[in-house]
Write a protein that holds these residues in place. Structure first.
Motif, PDB file in Angstrom:
ATOM      1  N   ASP A   1       5.943 -31.205 -31.840  1.00 56.23           N
ATOM      2  CA  ASP A   1       5.091 -32.387 -32.032  1.00 56.23           C
ATOM      3  C   ASP A   1       5.452 -33.486 -31.035  1.00 56.23           C
ATOM      4  O   ASP A   1       4.586 -34.167 -30.475  1.00 56.23           O
ATOM      5  N   TYR A   2       6.755 -33.666 -30.817  1.00 53.18           N
ATOM      6  CA  TYR A   2       7.202 -34.701 -29.871  1.00 53.18           C
ATOM      7  C   TYR A   2       6.717 -34.401 -28.447  1.00 53.18           C
ATOM      8  O   TYR A   2       6.361 -35.292 -27.696  1.00 53.18           O
ATOM      9  N   SER A   3       6.726 -33.098 -28.107  1.00 50.35           N
ATOM     10  CA  SER A   3       6.273 -32.703 -26.767  1.00 50.35           C
ATOM     11  C   SER A   3       4.813 -33.091 -26.554  1.00 50.35           C
ATOM     12  O   SER A   3       4.426 -33.564 -25.482  1.00 50.35           O
ATOM     13  N   LYS A   4       4.019 -32.899 -27.590  1.00 58.39           N
ATOM     14  CA  LYS A   4       2.606 -33.286 -27.474  1.00 58.39           C
ATOM     15  C   LYS A   4       2.478 -34.792 -27.259  1.00 58.39           C
ATOM     16  O   LYS A   4       1.706 -35.247 -26.410  1.00 58.39           O
ATOM     17  N   ASN A   5       3.243 -35.566 -28.063  1.00 59.39           N
ATOM     18  CA  ASN A   5       3.187 -37.022 -27.902  1.00 59.39           C
ATOM     19  C   ASN A   5       3.713 -37.456 -26.531  1.00 59.39           C
ATOM     20  O   ASN A   5       3.211 -38.407 -25.925  1.00 59.39           O
ATOM     21  N   LEU A   6       4.747 -36.746 -26.064  1.00 59.96           N
ATOM     22  CA  LEU A   6       5.320 -37.084 -24.759  1.00 59.96           C
ATOM     23  C   LEU A   6       4.304 -36.866 -23.642  1.00 59.96           C
ATOM     24  O   LEU A   6       4.183 -37.674 -22.710  1.00 59.96           O
ATOM     25  N   GLU A   7       3.565 -35.750 -23.730  1.00 59.88           N
ATOM     26  CA  GLU A   7       2.534 -35.487 -22.716  1.00 59.88           C
ATOM     27  C   GLU A   7       1.494 -36.606 -22.703  1.00 59.88           C
ATOM     28  O   GLU A   7       1.034 -37.044 -21.648  1.00 59.88           O
TER      29      GLU A   7
ATOM     30  N   VAL B   1       3.088 -39.625 -21.080  1.00 62.28           N
ATOM     31  CA  VAL B   1       3.170 -39.424 -19.622  1.00 62.28           C
ATOM     32  C   VAL B   1       1.805 -39.643 -18.978  1.00 62.28           C
ATOM     33  O   VAL B   1       1.687 -40.266 -17.914  1.00 62.28           O
ATOM     34  N   GLU B   2       0.784 -39.138 -19.642  1.00 58.86           N
ATOM     35  CA  GLU B   2      -0.572 -39.309 -19.112  1.00 58.86           C
ATOM     36  C   GLU B   2      -0.960 -40.792 -19.066  1.00 58.86           C
ATOM     37  O   GLU B   2      -1.539 -41.279 -18.096  1.00 58.86           O
ATOM     38  N   GLU B   3      -0.614 -41.523 -20.157  1.00 61.66           N
ATOM     39  CA  GLU B   3      -0.923 -42.956 -20.181  1.00 61.66           C
ATOM     40  C   GLU B   3      -0.152 -43.696 -19.095  1.00 61.66           C
ATOM     41  O   GLU B   3      -0.702 -44.567 -18.413  1.00 61.66           O
ATOM     42  N   ARG B   4       1.126 -43.325 -18.939  1.00 63.56           N
ATOM     43  CA  ARG B   4       1.940 -43.997 -17.910  1.00 63.56           C
ATOM     44  C   ARG B   4       1.410 -43.690 -16.510  1.00 63.56           C
ATOM     45  O   ARG B   4       1.397 -44.557 -15.629  1.00 63.56           O
TER      46      ARG B   4
END
Length: 644
Positions: free
Chosen positions: A378-384, A387-390
């Motif tokens: 789940d964290y990996s999905k949020n991290l992606e 990253v996309e927002e950044r």
């Protein structure tokens, strides 16, 4: 294999520990030293490339600036309107004010013989510590006959030579000139390259190598070292690069009987030289050798310690190790509840208890790991997503930086245009003032009428310069917001009447007929009087300036369709504007296709200033689309009873 099984386990343990200590240590040391060598090689190449390229750029920049200065002197000498005294004075002033120019001369070629028509020389130069050194010019002469040939390309920069009298490297710049009433002529200037030589001498690269310059003959110069033990390949490659006549920047390895070298060769734009940054390979990789020696000693010490430790612990390790190994295998296979029955309270007992606890903890940790895997997913999905927002934010910031960079480029180009127009437009009036002043001073036979004519010419030139400077200052004041406005009720009819009266001499001189008409009873506006006067004056003066002789200029005042503005229309019967003119009509410094019809002056700033001024008083200006011949401007002012 049987022989191996007969070897005591203690020896096996010693051999294993020795193997585990030496082999990984050796691999790590070789890997690290190899990486360090690669990094040092890359770093060394970057340093060499940066050093040679920066010195190359400095030389090209200095030579370019020197040639530009000589070209300016050349233009002054070639100018037929400037007298010999003024030209000589300009050359003398140039040699005194330009620090890195030691001498300059005008050389004339007549029947194959070169002779100096005039020369100016710097009497003294200043070095560090404000020490004044006299220049012995008898040692600084040049033989043009040996340098110039039919196929030589000018301007020419000679190879530098070291002048011991002034402790500096000097070079000659030769530019062809076209002086009226003289045969083939050249301008020669002696340049002081001590600043470039000083930068090279102070460069950090000189501690491990050499930094110098080579020309097409293989001569080496601008170096603070005695260059005698260099590989022949460096000079050979430099000469080959110069024969190619293309800009190049190469890095190569060289060697002689004693040493290995790494060198970077970078060409200069002008003159045709190669900057060589050279370094001894042994000095560059000294740190790598020290690290390698350190790791070698470390591996040897690790091997000795491994032997000692193995011998010490081999006495206390026996079958329990095998049993614990079996328990460990069971735990590794997933049987976390396996236990080792060892009751002694020694180190092995503590180890067995720890192993049992480890099995239980592993079981618990394994369950937690399974749960954490799900959380990590789940964290990996949020991290992606983050990253996309950044990435989106960074792209947006990058676009803003590009816009800011583009704005800087536009401002720089505008500055260059500003300086170019000021220099170009002020040149002729200044020459006129200087020339007429010289005549009034030197010619004592002028009568009163002639003196008044010359004074009138000086006054006209001064007015032209005042007009140019005023326009440039207006632009600067407007853009910095330094113009204050005082809005009030103003009679547009009175402003137009005053302007027509002031302009009478200009339009009567050209036989123009000004036709004014007022289509409104109340033509008062809400505006600033001075800015209104300047806006209308700019448009009316342009109409007079660009109108052919014996034509009409129409001035019409009327209300706008929405009854909120008073519109002033000024139309001439001049050449009008092309489609290309309309696109850049109100831009600063724009040069349009139409030209004044009686030699009047134009800076290209009038319409730009007018547009900014009319916007400051809440009005507008536009070019009419109606095709009536000539140009018609529509200026809209807020009505006095309905201010915008």
């Amino acid at each position: 294999m049987r022989f191996f099984t007969r070897i005591p386990w203690q020896i096996k343990l010693v051999g294993l520990m020795l193997f585990l200590a030496i082999i990984p240590g050796s691999l790590i040391s070789y890997s690290i030293t190899g990486r360090l060598k690669d990094e040092f090689k890359s770093s060394t190449n970057s340093i060499l490339q940066f050093s040679s390229t920066s010195i190359s750029s400095d030389i090209s920049s200095k030579v370019k600036k020197s040639i530009e200065v000589i070209d300016l002197i050349k233009k002054n000498i070639e100018e037929p309107t400037i007298g010999p005294k003024q030209k000589i004075a300009f050359m003398v002033s140039s040699i005194e004010n330009i620090n890195d120019m030691l001498s300059i001369a005008l050389v004339v070629k007549d029947n194959g013989v070169y002779a100096e028509a005039f020369s100016a020389e710097k009497k003294e130069i200043r070095k560090e510590g404000n020490i004044v050194l006299p220049v012995n010019h008898s040692l600084l002469k040049i033989d043009l006959k040996d340098l110039l040939s039919e196929n030589i390309k000018l301007p020419l920069i000679t190879s530098p030579v070291y002048n011991r009298e002034i402790n500096s490297w000097v070079a000659w710049a030769i530019v062809e000139a076209n002086v009226p009433n003289l045969p083939a002529s050249y301008i020669t200037a002696q340049l002081d390259l001590s600043d470039i030589a000083g930068d090279i001498a102070k460069h950090d690269l000189n501690r491990m190598g050499e930094l110098f310059v080579v020309d097409s003959t293989g001569s080496k110069f601008l170096s603070s070292k005695l260059l005698v033990d260099l590989p022949d390949g460096i000079i050979s490659d430099a000469k080959t690069i110069l024969k190619g006549k293309k800009k190049a920047n190469i890095i190569n390895s060289y060697s002689d009987s004693n040493n290995n070298y790494v060198a970077c060769l970078a060409t200069t734009d002008s003159p045709s030289w190669v900057v060589v940054a050279n370094i001894h390979e042994e000095a560059a990789y000294a740190t790598v050798h020290e690290v390698f020696i350190f790791f070698t000693v470390f591996v040897i010490i690790s091997g000795l310690l491994s032997i000692i430790i193995a011998l010490l612990f081999s006495r206390h390790i026996s079958k329990p190790i095998i049993q614990m190994a079996e328990i460990s295998s069971s735990i590794a296979g997933g049987k976390f509840d396996a236990e080792f029955d060892y009751k002694a309270k020694d180190s092995i007992g503590l180890l067995s208890n720890s192993l049992a606890r480890m099995g239980k903890n592993l079981k618990k940790n394994f369950e937690e790991i399974q749960e954490q895997k799900l959380q990590l997913k789940d964290y990996s999905k949020n991290l992606e997503k983050k990253v996309e927002e950044r990435t989106t934010e960074l792209n947006s910031a990058n676009q803003e930086l590009k816009k800011a960079y583009k704005k800087v480029l536009e401002l720089n180009e505008e500055k260059n245009e500003f300086l170019g127009i000021a220099a170009h437009d002020l040149k002729n009036p200044l020459i006129a003032v200087s020339s007429f002043a010289d005549i009034l001073r030197d010619d004592k036979d002028l009568n009163q009428e002639q003196q008044e004519d010359f004074l009138n010419e000086i006054k006209k030139a001064s007015e032209r310069m005042f007009f140019i400077v005023k326009n440039l200052l207006d632009v600067n004041a407007i853009e910095q917001g330094k113009i204050d406005t005082a809005l009030q009720r103003i009679s547009l009819r009175e402003v137009i009447g005053e302007l027509i009266s002031q302009s009478k001499e200009s339009y009567v001189k050209k036989g123009l007929n000004l036709v004014d008409s007022y289509e409104c009873d109340d033509c008062d506006i809400y505006s600033d009087y001075n800015l209104t006067f300047q806006v209308i004056q700019n448009i009316l003066s342009n109409a007079i300036k660009f109108s052919p002789f014996d034509k009409n200029i129409y001035i019409t005042v009327q209300k706008s369709k929405d009854n909120k503005y008073i519109q002033l229309r000024i139309r001439d019967e001049g050449p009008g504007f092309t489609e290309n003119d309309r696109k850049k009509l109100f831009q600063k410094f724009s040069r349009l296709s139409a030209r004044p019809t009686d030699g009047e002056h134009s800076t290209g700033l009038g319409l730009s200033i007018t547009k900014k001024l009319i916007e400051m008083i809440n009005g507008s200006i536009e070019l009419s689309d109606e095709n009536k011949g000539g140009a018609e401007f529509i200026i809209s002012f807020p009505k006095a009873d309905a201010p915008v």
